[in-house]
Each structure stands twice: as C-alpha cells, then as structure tokens.
Design a protein around this motif. Structure first.
Motif, short mmCIF file in Angstrom:
data_model
loop_
_atom_site.label_atom_id
_atom_site.label_comp_id
_atom_site.label_asym_id
_atom_site.label_seq_id
_atom_site.Cartn_x
_atom_site.Cartn_y
_atom_site.Cartn_z
N GLU A 90 6.85 12.09 -17.35
CA GLU A 90 6.88 10.65 -17.59
C GLU A 90 7.38 9.88 -16.37
O GLU A 90 6.85 8.82 -16.03
N GLY A 91 8.39 10.40 -15.71
CA GLY A 91 8.92 9.75 -14.52
C GLY A 91 7.91 9.73 -13.38
O GLY A 91 7.79 8.74 -12.65
N THR A 92 7.18 10.82 -13.23
CA THR A 92 6.15 10.90 -12.20
C THR A 92 5.04 9.89 -12.48
O THR A 92 4.61 9.16 -11.57
N LEU A 93 4.59 9.82 -13.72
CA LEU A 93 3.54 8.86 -14.07
C LEU A 93 4.03 7.42 -13.90
O LEU A 93 3.29 6.56 -13.42
N TYR A 94 5.28 7.16 -14.29
CA TYR A 94 5.83 5.82 -14.14
C TYR A 94 5.86 5.42 -12.66
O TYR A 94 5.48 4.30 -12.30
N THR A 95 6.29 6.32 -11.82
CA THR A 95 6.35 6.03 -10.39
C THR A 95 4.96 5.78 -9.82
O THR A 95 4.77 4.87 -9.00
N LEU A 96 3.97 6.54 -10.26
CA LEU A 96 2.59 6.29 -9.83
C LEU A 96 2.13 4.90 -10.27
O LEU A 96 1.45 4.20 -9.52
N SER A 136 -3.06 6.85 -16.99
CA SER A 136 -4.23 7.65 -16.61
C SER A 136 -5.02 6.96 -15.50
O SER A 136 -5.54 7.62 -14.60
N LYS A 137 -5.09 5.63 -15.53
CA LYS A 137 -5.79 4.90 -14.47
C LYS A 137 -5.01 4.96 -13.16
O LYS A 137 -5.61 5.07 -12.08
N ALA A 138 -3.69 4.89 -13.24
CA ALA A 138 -2.86 4.98 -12.03
C ALA A 138 -3.02 6.36 -11.39
O ALA A 138 -3.15 6.47 -10.16
N LEU A 139 -3.03 7.40 -12.22
CA LEU A 139 -3.21 8.76 -11.70
C LEU A 139 -4.59 8.92 -11.07
O LEU A 139 -4.72 9.45 -9.97
N ALA A 140 -5.62 8.42 -11.74
CA ALA A 140 -6.98 8.51 -11.20
C ALA A 140 -7.10 7.73 -9.89
O ALA A 140 -7.73 8.20 -8.94
N GLN A 144 0.87 -1.17 0.00
CA GLN A 144 0.00 0.00 0.00
C GLN A 144 0.90 1.22 0.00
O GLN A 144 1.75 1.37 0.87
N ALA A 145 0.73 2.07 -0.99
CA ALA A 145 1.58 3.25 -1.13
C ALA A 145 1.31 4.24 -0.01
O ALA A 145 0.18 4.41 0.44
N ASP A 146 2.36 4.90 0.43
CA ASP A 146 2.27 5.93 1.46
C ASP A 146 1.50 7.12 0.89
O ASP A 146 1.87 7.66 -0.16
N PRO A 147 0.42 7.55 1.55
CA PRO A 147 -0.37 8.69 1.05
C PRO A 147 0.46 9.96 0.86
O PRO A 147 0.19 10.74 -0.05
N GLU A 148 1.46 10.18 1.70
CA GLU A 148 2.31 11.37 1.55
C GLU A 148 3.07 11.34 0.23
O GLU A 148 3.20 12.35 -0.45
N ILE A 149 3.56 10.17 -0.14
CA ILE A 149 4.29 10.04 -1.40
C ILE A 149 3.34 10.19 -2.58
O ILE A 149 3.65 10.89 -3.55
N LEU A 150 2.16 9.57 -2.49
CA LEU A 150 1.17 9.73 -3.56
C LEU A 150 0.79 11.20 -3.73
O LEU A 150 0.70 11.70 -4.85
#
Length: 96
Positions: free
Chosen positions: A55-61, A71-75, A22-28
């Motif tokens: 691109e790096g930000t989206l990849y990390t998400l 787009s689904k990861a960001l949403a 589960q990703a840390d909400p602060e990082i998200l």
C-alpha cells in the motif's frame, strides 16, 4: 516568471500555471520493482506486514505520478521506464 524551490530542485513557475514535477526514473524503477517483488511472494507470506509495504509503495507511486488511481499510477510508471530498465512481469494482476 518566478522560481519555486521544491526541496533542492528549482523549478520554473509561470504565473497562473501549475507546477509540474517529473519523477526521477531511478525512484520509479525502485518503486515498481519493490511492488513486483511484494506481489511475487506466496499467499502464505502475504500477511499484515507485507500489505502495508504494498500500500505504501502504491501510494508513493500515486504521489509521484500525480495519478490518484493506484492501478493507473502503476501502469503510468511502467510506461515511463524503458523495457531494459524493468524486469519482465510475472503472472498475476496488480492488487492492493
């Protein structure tokens, strides 16, 4: 049940079951805010130095959420953050 250590986080692991992180909400929050900030720049400022950041930000998400579609990861990341944690979105659709 054995225990698998990932970094400094110890997570229980049940035989045969995948490990779910589960990703840390602060990082998200930081990543979503960074993405929004990069998207808010004028088109004249979007050059070869900005695109890798987006691109790096989206990849990390994608990695943190376990979702391959950007787009689904960001949403999904946005949905995990409560409204007060996230500034209101500006106009425009997400694009890589």
């Amino acid at each position: 049940m054995d225990r698998t250590i990932v970094g400094k986080t110890e997570m229980p692991r049940i035989q045969g079951e995948p490990v779910v992180m589960q990703a840390d909400p602060e990082i998200l929050r930081e990543l979503v805010n960074r993405y929004d900030e990069l998207q808010s720049l004028d088109a004249s400022q979007r050059d070869c130095t900005i695109r890798p950041g987006t691109e790096g930000t989206l990849y990390t998400l994608c990695v943190l959420t376990g979702i391959r579609d950007e787009s689904k990861a960001l949403a999904f990341a946005r949905s995990l953050l409560s409204p007060p944690d996230l500034p209101p979105r500006t106009s425009g659709s997400p694009s890589a």
